[in-house]
Design a protein around this motif. Structure first.
Motif: not given
Length: 137
Positions: A107-109, A117-123
């Motif tokens: 849903d965020k994406i 990339n933000d998801v990969v970095e943050r989580y």
């Protein structure tokens, strides 16, 4: 549903309404008054024994919300994924992503709140895992 700030009482109340379980049945199951059940609906958190009873009554794993929270907000480092036992045998632990976590991330994406990339970095979700989820939608 907010995985970051879990309000377990409202999640339980939602499931009760979804399954249309009567207050009389719930009161009997918990040996509680209606007022005590209503207090549980307003509870931000509750005892694990009580949560287990709700899980049994509603046939739903309420603990998965907390598992999802841990996966997203307290991810294991890559070093922690390998444990050593006394005999120097390696045991690998793999994170288990619940459907709620997957839905939350996707849903965020979809909404553009975060990029892949933000998801990969943050989580700390592996790229291959994330792209598999994205492929399925």
């Amino acid at each position: 549903m907010n995985i970051k700030n879990i309000h377990i009482g409202s999640l339980i109340k939602s499931k009760v309404e979804e399954h249309q379980i009567s207050m009389e049945r719930i009161s009997r199951f918990f040996e509680s008054t209606e007022e005590e059940v209503e207090q549980m609906y307003h509870a931000n958190s509750m005892d694990t024994d009580m949560l287990l009873k709700w899980s049994k009554l509603l046939r739903f794993d309420f603990f998965r919300f907390y598992t999802g929270h841990l996966i997203l907000y307290a991810p294991q480092s890559r070093i922690d994924n390998v444990f050593r036992q006394k005999e120097n045998t390696l045991i690998f632990r793999k994170n288990i992503y619940t459907q709620e976590v997957k839905d939350f991330i996707l849903d965020k994406i979809k909404t553009g709140t975060m990029s892949a990339n933000d998801v990969v970095e943050r989580y700390k979700i592996p790229k291959t895992t994330l792209y598999k989820w994205m492929k399925k939608i």
